[in-house]
Motif scaffolding. Structure first.
Motif, PDB file in Angstrom:
ATOM      1  N   ASP A   1     -23.856 -19.137 -39.956  1.00 18.78           N
ATOM      2  CA  ASP A   1     -24.040 -18.999 -38.566  1.00 18.78           C
ATOM      3  C   ASP A   1     -23.334 -20.171 -37.813  1.00 18.78           C
ATOM      4  OD1 ASP A   1     -26.055 -21.217 -36.675  1.00 18.78           O
ATOM      5  OD2 ASP A   1     -26.466 -19.036 -36.342  1.00 18.78           O
ATOM      6  N   TYR A   2     -22.620 -19.649 -36.642  1.00 17.22           N
ATOM      7  CA  TYR A   2     -21.789 -20.142 -35.876  1.00 17.22           C
ATOM      8  C   TYR A   2     -22.128 -21.742 -35.636  1.00 17.22           C
ATOM      9  CZ  TYR A   2     -18.430 -21.418 -32.147  1.00 17.22           C
ATOM     10  OH  TYR A   2     -17.419 -22.040 -31.336  1.00 17.22           O
ATOM     11  N   LYS A   3     -23.350 -22.028 -34.969  1.00 18.22           N
ATOM     12  CA  LYS A   3     -23.843 -23.255 -34.554  1.00 18.22           C
ATOM     13  C   LYS A   3     -24.142 -24.108 -35.791  1.00 18.22           C
ATOM     14  CE  LYS A   3     -27.640 -25.332 -31.932  1.00 18.22           C
ATOM     15  NZ  LYS A   3     -28.873 -24.929 -31.182  1.00 18.22           N
ATOM     16  N   ALA A   4     -24.425 -23.458 -36.865  1.00 27.20           N
ATOM     17  CA  ALA A   4     -24.542 -24.198 -38.024  1.00 27.20           C
ATOM     18  C   ALA A   4     -23.212 -24.758 -38.498  1.00 27.20           C
ATOM     19  CB  ALA A   4     -25.439 -23.563 -39.040  1.00 27.20           C
TER      20      ALA A   4
ATOM     21  N   HIS B   1     -11.458 -25.706 -29.013  1.00 19.18           N
ATOM     22  CA  HIS B   1     -10.654 -24.365 -28.604  1.00 19.18           C
ATOM     23  C   HIS B   1     -11.052 -23.500 -29.521  1.00 19.18           C
ATOM     24  CE1 HIS B   1      -8.089 -27.928 -27.587  1.00 19.18           C
ATOM     25  NE2 HIS B   1      -7.988 -27.153 -26.546  1.00 19.18           N
ATOM     26  N   PRO B   2     -12.229 -22.816 -29.673  1.00 20.75           N
ATOM     27  CA  PRO B   2     -12.767 -21.686 -30.332  1.00 20.75           C
ATOM     28  C   PRO B   2     -12.033 -20.387 -29.936  1.00 20.75           C
ATOM     29  CG  PRO B   2     -14.545 -22.412 -28.815  1.00 20.75           C
ATOM     30  CD  PRO B   2     -13.406 -23.480 -28.860  1.00 20.75           C
ATOM     31  N   ASP B   3     -11.721 -20.427 -28.700  1.00 23.79           N
ATOM     32  CA  ASP B   3     -11.196 -19.083 -28.390  1.00 23.79           C
ATOM     33  C   ASP B   3      -9.978 -18.852 -28.925  1.00 23.79           C
ATOM     34  OD1 ASP B   3     -10.041 -20.474 -25.034  1.00 23.79           O
ATOM     35  OD2 ASP B   3     -10.544 -21.505 -26.901  1.00 23.79           O
ATOM     36  N   ASP B   4      -9.187 -19.830 -29.222  1.00 26.32           N
ATOM     37  CA  ASP B   4      -7.744 -19.821 -29.979  1.00 26.32           C
ATOM     38  C   ASP B   4      -7.944 -19.175 -31.270  1.00 26.32           C
ATOM     39  OD1 ASP B   4      -5.618 -22.459 -28.656  1.00 26.32           O
ATOM     40  OD2 ASP B   4      -6.525 -20.723 -27.651  1.00 26.32           O
ATOM     41  N   VAL B   5      -9.162 -19.716 -31.890  1.00 28.58           N
ATOM     42  CA  VAL B   5      -9.119 -19.320 -33.538  1.00 28.58           C
ATOM     43  C   VAL B   5      -9.399 -17.795 -33.437  1.00 28.58           C
ATOM     44  CG1 VAL B   5     -10.702 -19.435 -35.437  1.00 28.58           C
ATOM     45  CG2 VAL B   5     -10.289 -21.386 -34.039  1.00 28.58           C
ATOM     46  N   VAL B   6     -10.142 -17.135 -32.192  1.00 24.50           N
ATOM     47  CA  VAL B   6     -10.346 -15.535 -32.179  1.00 24.50           C
ATOM     48  C   VAL B   6      -9.166 -14.864 -31.770  1.00 24.50           C
ATOM     49  CG1 VAL B   6     -11.439 -13.892 -30.994  1.00 24.50           C
ATOM     50  CG2 VAL B   6     -12.681 -15.922 -31.616  1.00 24.50           C
TER      51      VAL B   6
ATOM     52  N   LEU C   1     -13.155 -18.047 -41.765  1.00 30.13           N
ATOM     53  CA  LEU C   1     -13.377 -18.879 -40.227  1.00 30.13           C
ATOM     54  C   LEU C   1     -13.189 -18.062 -38.971  1.00 30.13           C
ATOM     55  CD1 LEU C   1     -13.638 -21.704 -39.104  1.00 30.13           C
ATOM     56  CD2 LEU C   1     -11.413 -22.229 -39.164  1.00 30.13           C
ATOM     57  N   LYS C   2     -12.129 -17.208 -39.092  1.00 24.58           N
ATOM     58  CA  LYS C   2     -11.787 -16.479 -38.028  1.00 24.58           C
ATOM     59  C   LYS C   2     -12.792 -15.440 -37.627  1.00 24.58           C
ATOM     60  CE  LYS C   2      -7.871 -13.778 -36.033  1.00 24.58           C
ATOM     61  NZ  LYS C   2      -7.402 -14.897 -35.285  1.00 24.58           N
ATOM     62  N   ALA C   3     -13.359 -14.915 -38.620  1.00 24.84           N
ATOM     63  CA  ALA C   3     -14.500 -13.761 -38.620  1.00 24.84           C
ATOM     64  C   ALA C   3     -15.612 -14.230 -38.033  1.00 24.84           C
ATOM     65  CB  ALA C   3     -14.663 -12.991 -39.989  1.00 24.84           C
ATOM     66  N   LEU C   4     -16.022 -15.766 -38.553  1.00 24.11           N
ATOM     67  CA  LEU C   4     -17.121 -16.397 -38.045  1.00 24.11           C
ATOM     68  C   LEU C   4     -17.118 -16.534 -36.431  1.00 24.11           C
ATOM     69  CD1 LEU C   4     -19.730 -17.895 -38.604  1.00 24.11           C
ATOM     70  CD2 LEU C   4     -18.173 -19.957 -38.960  1.00 24.11           C
ATOM     71  N   HIS C   5     -15.977 -16.959 -36.090  1.00 22.28           N
ATOM     72  CA  HIS C   5     -15.532 -17.098 -34.628  1.00 22.28           C
ATOM     73  C   HIS C   5     -15.619 -15.731 -33.859  1.00 22.28           C
ATOM     74  CE1 HIS C   5     -14.411 -21.177 -35.689  1.00 22.28           C
ATOM     75  NE2 HIS C   5     -14.419 -21.308 -34.237  1.00 22.28           N
ATOM     76  N   VAL C   6     -15.130 -14.726 -34.495  1.00 18.63           N
ATOM     77  CA  VAL C   6     -14.994 -13.384 -33.737  1.00 18.63           C
ATOM     78  C   VAL C   6     -16.534 -12.825 -33.726  1.00 18.63           C
ATOM     79  CG1 VAL C   6     -14.411 -11.095 -34.001  1.00 18.63           C
ATOM     80  CG2 VAL C   6     -12.772 -12.732 -34.415  1.00 18.63           C
ATOM     81  N   GLU C   7     -17.465 -12.918 -34.666  1.00 18.37           N
ATOM     82  CA  GLU C   7     -18.715 -12.403 -34.411  1.00 18.37           C
ATOM     83  C   GLU C   7     -19.433 -13.232 -33.440  1.00 18.37           C
ATOM     84  OE1 GLU C   7     -19.874 -10.020 -35.947  1.00 18.37           O
ATOM     85  OE2 GLU C   7     -22.017 -10.387 -35.369  1.00 18.37           O
ATOM     86  N   HIS C   8     -19.251 -14.551 -33.481  1.00 18.65           N
ATOM     87  CA  HIS C   8     -19.880 -15.310 -32.253  1.00 18.65           C
ATOM     88  C   HIS C   8     -19.623 -14.761 -30.908  1.00 18.65           C
ATOM     89  CE1 HIS C   8     -21.560 -18.721 -30.052  1.00 18.65           C
ATOM     90  NE2 HIS C   8     -20.225 -18.829 -29.610  1.00 18.65           N
ATOM     91  N   PHE C   9     -17.956 -14.689 -30.791  1.00 16.99           N
ATOM     92  CA  PHE C   9     -17.760 -14.391 -29.269  1.00 16.99           C
ATOM     93  C   PHE C   9     -18.102 -13.032 -29.018  1.00 16.99           C
ATOM     94  CE2 PHE C   9     -15.334 -18.346 -29.611  1.00 16.99           C
ATOM     95  CZ  PHE C   9     -15.353 -18.711 -28.365  1.00 16.99           C
ATOM     96  N   ARG C  10     -18.337 -11.975 -30.051  1.00 17.22           N
ATOM     97  CA  ARG C  10     -18.826 -10.772 -29.627  1.00 17.22           C
ATOM     98  C   ARG C  10     -20.385 -10.919 -28.781  1.00 17.22           C
ATOM     99  NH1 ARG C  10     -16.871  -7.755 -35.259  1.00 17.22           N
ATOM    100  NH2 ARG C  10     -15.008  -7.109 -34.681  1.00 17.22           N
TER     101      ARG C  10
END
Length: 304
Positions: free
Chosen positions: A4-7, A33-38, A71-80
């Motif tokens: 979970d991204y929040k967790a 900068h979570p957008d940079d991770v994506v 880590l990247k996949a976690l951020h991508v899923e969140h930003f979707r």
């Protein structure tokens, strides 16, 4: 079960104090900068964070992820599922040799900071923080060193909206002020790195008292954020020798506007009474006096 991204953010924030200096720098950058991770590769994120790719690998190990790809996949899923809250970051300022260019660069940085700060905070973030500060029994302001300026701006204007607004450490010791903190109170903290040592005292007092906390900072990973009900971010970037507080002041003004909207007619009427008192006491020039030319005595006013 997918992470979970929040967790993840909660876990990473909690681990900050135990990380090495370089890994901590990488962690703070990822949180802010979570957008940079994506959008970027691990190498590019490392470059922007000022650390090595190996440092980010150590970071993923420290928080229990198998790789940067996870880590990247976690951020991508969140930003979707959730639109990015950040505006595009302004391009890095190029060093300039003359003062004219430096002055223009300072204004450009201030504009970029305002755009970044607006994009980094959702409207709901401001309204939630405003509700906390508007309904508290007392509001204590934790703003030290250079952050004293935005703190005083908030204190001056908030006192036009409500009673019991207190600047911590003003007229008495910080420890004495914090001693009276209770669960019906709220604290507004304004800070950026390097954080003053007072931040730890405030964090301890908030946890011990149960007071509500609104944190206005340059990072979502400070000693105060784990205890905060609301976290608002401002960008302090500057080509000058010192961080810029233009965006912090703008965030304070937006927060006060949200408080006025929350408090409604009662606050508006209070502002009117205070304004009238300022005119009656002579603090403000009356309209007739304002029409007089500078240096002109009262009996030589220009005709209407």
């Amino acid at each position: 079960m997918k992470p979970d991204y929040k967790a993840f953010r909660t876990r990473l924030t909690a681990r900050i104090p135990s990380l090495s200096r370089r890994v901590e720098d990488g962690a703070r950058y990822i949180l802010d900068h979570p957008d940079d991770v994506v959008a970027l590769s691990m190498r590019d994120v490392a470059r922007r964070a000022g650390v090595s790719p190996a440092t980010l690998t150590r970071l993923t190990d420290a928080i229990g992820l198998k790789s940067w790809a996870d880590l990247k996949a976690l951020h991508v899923e969140h930003f979707r599922r959730v639109p990015p809250a950040y505006a595009e970051r302004a391009a890095e300022l190029i060093s300039r040799d003359n003062s004219g260019e430096l002055i223009r660069a300072c204004f450009a940085a201030a504009k970029a900071n305002l755009d970044h700060t607006q994009g980094a905070n959702a409207v709901n973030d401001f309204t939630a923080a405003a509700a906390t500060l508007a309904t508290a029994r007392r509001v204590f302001i934790s703003a030290f060193l250079s952050c004293r300026g935005p703190g005083h701006t908030f204190a001056y204007l908030a006192r036009m909206l409500r009673d019991n607004v207190v600047m911590l450490g003003e007229g008495s010791s910080l420890a004495a002020d914090l001693q009276s903190l209770g669960p019906e109170d709220a604290v507004l903290s304004v800070n950026f790195r390097p954080y003053g040592r007072e931040i730890d005292q405030v964090a301890d007092a908030v946890r011990a008292s149960g007071a509500r906390l609104v944190c206005l900072s340059d990072s979502r990973a400070t000693p105060l954020t784990p205890a905060a009900q609301s976290v608002l971010i401002f960008a302090p970037e500057s080509p000058s020798f010192f961080p810029s507080l233009s965006a912090a002041t703008a965030a304070v003004e937006a927060l006060l506007a949200a408080m006025l909207a929350t408090m409604g007619e009662e606050a508006r009427a209070r502002i009117g009474r205070i304004e009238q008192q300022l005119y009656s006491s002579g603090t403000y020039a009356r309209a007739a006096e304002a029409e007089r030319a500078p240096g002109q005595p009262p009996d030589q006013r220009k005709p209407r």
